[in-house]
Design an enzyme around this catalytic site. Sequence first.
Site, PDB file in Angstrom:
ATOM      1  N   LEU A  36     -28.027 -28.434 -55.715  1.00  0.00           N
ATOM      2  CA  LEU A  36     -29.478 -28.265 -55.672  1.00  0.00           C
ATOM      3  C   LEU A  36     -29.906 -27.591 -56.971  1.00  0.00           C
ATOM      4  CD1 LEU A  36     -30.454 -27.036 -52.073  1.00  0.00           C
ATOM      5  CD2 LEU A  36     -31.230 -29.113 -53.212  1.00  0.00           C
ATOM      6  N   ASP A  37     -30.980 -28.087 -57.585  1.00  0.00           N
ATOM      7  CA  ASP A  37     -31.487 -27.486 -58.811  1.00  0.00           C
ATOM      8  C   ASP A  37     -32.003 -26.078 -58.534  1.00  0.00           C
ATOM      9  OD1 ASP A  37     -30.971 -29.745 -60.363  1.00  0.00           O
ATOM     10  OD2 ASP A  37     -32.891 -30.660 -59.842  1.00  0.00           O
ATOM     11  N   PRO A  38     -32.095 -25.228 -59.565  1.00  0.00           N
ATOM     12  CA  PRO A  38     -32.593 -23.861 -59.364  1.00  0.00           C
ATOM     13  C   PRO A  38     -33.973 -23.795 -58.728  1.00  0.00           C
ATOM     14  CG  PRO A  38     -31.523 -24.031 -61.500  1.00  0.00           C
ATOM     15  CD  PRO A  38     -31.588 -25.428 -60.939  1.00  0.00           C
ATOM     16  N   ARG A 206     -35.969 -35.608 -59.098  1.00  0.00           N
ATOM     17  CA  ARG A 206     -36.745 -35.446 -60.339  1.00  0.00           C
ATOM     18  C   ARG A 206     -36.953 -36.801 -61.012  1.00  0.00           C
ATOM     19  NH1 ARG A 206     -33.721 -31.951 -64.143  1.00  0.00           N
ATOM     20  NH2 ARG A 206     -31.883 -32.230 -62.825  1.00  0.00           N
TER      21      ARG A 206
END
Length: 311
Positions: A36-38, A206
Amino acid sequence: MPVYVTDKPLHLTSHDVVARARRLLGTRRVGHTGTLDPLATGVLVLCVDDSTKLVQFMERDSKDYLAYISLGAGTPTLDAEGPLDREEAVPPLTPEMVQRTLDQFLGPQQQVPPQYSAIQVNGQRAYAAARAGGQLDLPARDIHIHELRLLGQYPKVQDAPRTFAPDEAGRWTPAERGQTFTLPPALGEHPTLLVWARVGSGTYLRSLARDVGAQLGVPAHLSGLIRTRAGRFGLEQASPLDQLAEATPQDDLSALQLPRLEATPELAVQLRQGKRPVWPEAGRFVVTLQGQLVAVADGDGQHLRVVRAWA
């Protein structure tokens, strides 16, 4: 062989979560089943000790998300990390127009990953090249998007709902009572789509935001992302990261999103001995049966191996 489900906080990387889990659980052997991205929050499944062997199977699981896609504004990172590098006016869009656009992304397809990602090309990370002012030639990857539902359109992300609850099918939708999520700081006031997504492994939300915007004729970025399910586990089963040591772990068999077979005692012994039985009844193992992964459970439920079964 425990498996833990945690709700990743905003601004932490998946590696940060693993590092904290190692300290909280007192072990070095911790792995996760999907980055998971920040700036994303939600379900992060952690495999601990011997259960780290399951990561190679669980990282293929499908995942569900709530995605906030802000239109008319692009960023190099494709999310709210920014900065904005392109802004355009957004034409009037009806819900029917947006849903038709989302429907064009369903099924198997190819997707170009973000430049700010951990993908390696010739030993170089894409994000390292991007931060240095360059770009790598990232080939498109095969992905599968199972479902995209428009939940709402809003004049800006600040107006979009933050509180959700799951329906009987496990899809999270806006609700007066439920779980309230925190989004990253907005990069401005831009028209925003709220989308519920079910996607296969390797899908970048994204990139999906970028591509949906392009299909609508405007730049776009992902202004918020919440993972509501990974494989068998939903947010309902996730523990706060700081309470992980007190959480009840899942057993490895329940963690596997695979067909299951029951083993006879004789077959369980053969599997433990490394033999190759000629019939498929099996139990507490992971097997490949005619090309399909199958979870196999034996009588005592204590052993896990990776074997290839032959019909």
